[in-house]
Enzyme design. Structure first.
Site, PDB file in Angstrom:
ATOM      1  N   VAL A  40      -4.086   4.148   7.793  1.00 20.99           N
ATOM      2  CA  VAL A  40      -3.371   5.106   6.941  1.00 20.99           C
ATOM      3  C   VAL A  40      -2.507   4.333   5.961  1.00 20.99           C
ATOM      4  CG1 VAL A  40      -1.775   7.068   6.891  1.00 20.99           C
ATOM      5  CG2 VAL A  40      -3.325   6.780   8.845  1.00 20.99           C
ATOM      6  N   GLY A  42       0.374   4.190   2.988  1.00 14.46           N
ATOM      7  CA  GLY A  42       1.567   5.024   2.784  1.00 14.46           C
ATOM      8  C   GLY A  42       2.026   5.619   4.107  1.00 14.46           C
ATOM      9  N   VAL A  92      -1.248  -1.492  -2.043  1.00 13.60           N
ATOM     10  CA  VAL A  92      -2.593  -0.983  -2.364  1.00 13.60           C
ATOM     11  C   VAL A  92      -3.076  -1.392  -3.755  1.00 13.60           C
ATOM     12  CG1 VAL A  92      -2.432   0.994  -0.786  1.00 13.60           C
ATOM     13  CG2 VAL A  92      -1.761   1.278  -3.191  1.00 13.60           C
ATOM     14  N   SER A 174      -3.601  16.032  -5.142  1.00 17.63           N
ATOM     15  CA  SER A 174      -2.469  16.958  -5.353  1.00 17.63           C
ATOM     16  C   SER A 174      -2.985  18.156  -6.128  1.00 17.63           C
ATOM     17  CB  SER A 174      -1.374  16.275  -6.176  1.00 17.63           C
ATOM     18  OG  SER A 174      -0.419  17.220  -6.611  1.00 17.63           O
ATOM     19  N   TYR A 187       1.000  11.234 -13.424  1.00 15.91           N
ATOM     20  CA  TYR A 187       0.751  11.503 -12.000  1.00 15.91           C
ATOM     21  C   TYR A 187      -0.410  12.490 -11.852  1.00 15.91           C
ATOM     22  CZ  TYR A 187       1.662  13.386  -7.315  1.00 15.91           C
ATOM     23  OH  TYR A 187       1.537  13.808  -6.013  1.00 15.91           O
ATOM     24  N   ALA A 189      -2.759  13.166 -13.877  1.00 16.82           N
ATOM     25  CA  ALA A 189      -4.027  12.555 -14.310  1.00 16.82           C
ATOM     26  C   ALA A 189      -4.619  11.696 -13.200  1.00 16.82           C
ATOM     27  CB  ALA A 189      -3.791  11.715 -15.564  1.00 16.82           C
TER      28      ALA A 189
HETATM   29  N1  LIG Z   1       5.321  15.561  -1.269  1.00 10.65           N
HETATM   30  C1  LIG Z   1       4.635  16.332  -2.085  1.00 10.65           C
HETATM   31  O1  LIG Z   1       5.100  17.404  -2.496  1.00 10.65           O
HETATM   32  C2  LIG Z   1       3.233  15.937  -2.488  1.00 10.65           C
HETATM   33  C3  LIG Z   1       2.462  16.899  -3.161  1.00 10.65           C
HETATM   34  C4  LIG Z   1       1.170  16.573  -3.543  1.00 10.65           C
HETATM   35  C5  LIG Z   1       0.650  15.319  -3.246  1.00 10.65           C
HETATM   36  N2  LIG Z   1       1.420  14.401  -2.609  1.00 10.65           N
HETATM   37  C6  LIG Z   1       0.813  13.086  -2.343  1.00 10.65           C
HETATM   38  O2  LIG Z   1       0.902  12.781  -0.975  1.00 10.65           O
HETATM   39  C7  LIG Z   1       0.936  11.368  -0.807  1.00 10.65           C
HETATM   40  C8  LIG Z   1       2.107  11.009   0.084  1.00 10.65           C
HETATM   41  O3  LIG Z   1       3.285  11.408  -0.583  1.00 10.65           O
HETATM   42  P1  LIG Z   1       4.650  11.708   0.200  1.00 10.65           P
HETATM   43  O4  LIG Z   1       5.185  12.963  -0.325  1.00 10.65           O
HETATM   44  O5  LIG Z   1       4.443  11.509   1.628  1.00 10.65           O
HETATM   45  O6  LIG Z   1       5.536  10.530  -0.433  1.00 10.65           O
HETATM   46  P2  LIG Z   1       6.500   9.456   0.213  1.00 10.65           P
HETATM   47  O7  LIG Z   1       7.219   8.857  -0.918  1.00 10.65           O
HETATM   48  O8  LIG Z   1       7.255  10.047   1.353  1.00 10.65           O
HETATM   49  O9  LIG Z   1       5.480   8.376   0.840  1.00 10.65           O
HETATM   50  C9  LIG Z   1       4.709   7.552   0.029  1.00 10.65           C
HETATM   51  C10 LIG Z   1       4.522   6.224   0.755  1.00 10.65           C
HETATM   52  O10 LIG Z   1       3.663   5.403  -0.061  1.00 10.65           O
HETATM   53  C11 LIG Z   1       4.158   4.090  -0.010  1.00 10.65           C
HETATM   54  N3  LIG Z   1       3.717   3.339  -1.165  1.00 10.65           N
HETATM   55  C12 LIG Z   1       4.125   3.445  -2.452  1.00 10.65           C
HETATM   56  N4  LIG Z   1       3.537   2.516  -3.227  1.00 10.65           N
HETATM   57  C13 LIG Z   1       2.724   1.801  -2.396  1.00 10.65           C
HETATM   58  C14 LIG Z   1       1.861   0.693  -2.592  1.00 10.65           C
HETATM   59  N5  LIG Z   1       1.728   0.104  -3.801  1.00 10.65           N
HETATM   60  N6  LIG Z   1       1.161   0.213  -1.533  1.00 10.65           N
HETATM   61  C15 LIG Z   1       1.311   0.777  -0.307  1.00 10.65           C
HETATM   62  N7  LIG Z   1       2.132   1.797  -0.062  1.00 10.65           N
HETATM   63  C16 LIG Z   1       2.837   2.317  -1.094  1.00 10.65           C
HETATM   64  C17 LIG Z   1       5.666   4.254   0.026  1.00 10.65           C
HETATM   65  O11 LIG Z   1       6.322   3.070   0.485  1.00 10.65           O
HETATM   66  C18 LIG Z   1       5.824   5.446   0.964  1.00 10.65           C
HETATM   67  O12 LIG Z   1       5.949   5.028   2.302  1.00 10.65           O
HETATM   68  C19 LIG Z   1       1.054  10.766  -2.208  1.00 10.65           C
HETATM   69  O13 LIG Z   1      -0.215  10.314  -2.629  1.00 10.65           O
HETATM   70  C20 LIG Z   1       1.512  11.950  -3.038  1.00 10.65           C
HETATM   71  O14 LIG Z   1       1.123  11.818  -4.382  1.00 10.65           O
HETATM   72  C21 LIG Z   1       2.696  14.674  -2.213  1.00 10.65           C
END
Ligand SMILES: NC(=O)c1ccc[n+]([C@@H]2O[C@H](COP(=O)([O-])OP(=O)(O)OC[C@H]3O[C@@H](n4cnc5c(N)ncnc54)[C@H](O)[C@@H]3O)[C@@H](O)[C@H]2O)c1
Length: 279
Positions: A40, A42, A92, A174, A187, A189
């Site tokens: 997993v 992130g 990543v 998303s 974002y 895009a």
């Molecule tokens: N929270 C929302 O409302 C929402 C909605 C739609 C989509 N998303 C998507 O869900 C996914 C998770 O988001 P979240 O809300 O849990 O965010 P979050 O910020 O809680 O978690 C994101 C994680 O990604 C890690 N990360 C960032 N850049 C990285 C890199 N270069 N290499 C490895 N890890 C990296 C961060 O350290 C963090 O632990 C994302 O792709 C986000 O775009 C979130």
């Protein structure tokens, strides 16, 4: 059977509202991931962390990868079946970093991941007309290139180790990727591109046995959502049919379903987890 709205109006005033609180606390184990290895990205926060927790609950050994190693270690400490899981630094956007974390996972967990969740992501809030090239490229690097690099490395490893027939990949896109989002055009895009990448990989990898799907979360209560101005989030939720933001676990349960054999006839799909509405 047709739905009769009159019946809804006739509910006694004392009846409980049909949506009140998150159903989270009634969720139970339902997938059998025993003997399987999951990676997993992130995994140190938000949706990724909740995915790790649900996969561990359901028997998987989890490689929690994050650019924030401390956060990944904290996730591992929160997982059921302690001793089965590992945390690794992974950026990543960097192919070497991805390959190192994959090799370390194979060594420590003595096998190749057949379950992959690409949850690493960043968001930027910037006016389109003023967005710099650097800002645009940064979000593409993490959200799109990162999903590409990790998926390619892990899927190739599955094929090389002859475990691809068990393979299942879930990308976290998303709803913004489908509907667009003001102030977050870069974002949105990347997320639209992740949807297209998902569908293309699903078609190309089907013959190997690997399924590839994505989920489109709406507003989910994580540190990422906390970056958006509170008034903006409140405004967006006013028209949400379920009337609230989602919890990371509510996305993670859908991810687990898509990873599991229960969704064996699903590939290339995008599943919305939005409470019925996105911004
Ligand atoms: N929270 C929302 O409302 C929402 C909605 C739609 C989509 N998303 C998507 O869900 C996914 C998770 O988001 P979240 O809300 O849990 O965010 P979050 O910020 O809680 O978690 C994101 C994680 O990604 C890690 N990360 C960032 N850049 C990285 C890199 N270069 N290499 C490895 N890890 C990296 C961060 O350290 C963090 O632990 C994302 O792709 C986000 O775009 C979130």
């Amino acid at each position: 059977m047709s739905l009769d709205p009159v019946n809804i109006i006739r509910q006694p005033a004392s009846a409980k509202p049909f949506v009140s609180i998150s159903p989270l606390f009634t969720m139970t184990s339902g997938n059998n991931f025993h003997g399987m290895i999951a990676m997993v990205t992130g995994g140190g926060s938000g949706i990724g962390r909740a995915v790790c927790q649900i996969l561990a609950r359901d028997g998987a050994r989890v490689s929690v990868c994050d650019v924030n190693l401390q956060a990944a270690l904290e996730t591992v400490a929160s997982l059921e079946h302690q001793g089965d899981h590992v945390a690794f630094y992974m950026d990543v956007t960097d192919k070497n970093s991805v390959c190192n974390a994959l090799s370390a996972t194979q060594e420590k967990l003595r096998g190749t991941p057949t379950l992959l969740v690409n949850s690493a992501g960043i968001v930027q809030r910037t006016r389109f007309l003023e967005m710099s090239e650097e800002t645009f490229m940064e979000v593409i690097d993490v959200n799109l290139k990162g999903t590409f690099l990790v998926s390619q490395a892990v899927c190739n490893a599955m094929i090389e180790r002859d475990v691809a027939r068990k393979g299942s990949v879930v990308n976290i896109a998303s709803l913004a990727g489908k509907n667009g989002l003001a102030m977050k055009s870069g974002y949105a895009a990347t997320k639209g591109a992740v949807m297209a990448l998902t569908k293309s990989c699903a078609k190309e990898l089907a013959k190997t046995g690997i399924r590839v799907n994505c989920v489109l979360p709406g507003a989910i209560r994580t540190p990422m959502l906390a970056l958006s101005p509170e008034e903006h989030v409140k405004e967006g939720l006013k028209t949400n049919p379920l009337g609230r933001a989602g919890e990371p676990e509510e996305v993670a349960e859908v991810v687990a379903f898509l990873l599991s054999g229960k969704s064996s006839y699903m590939s290339g799909t995008d599943v919305e987890v939005t409470g019925g509405h996105g911004f």
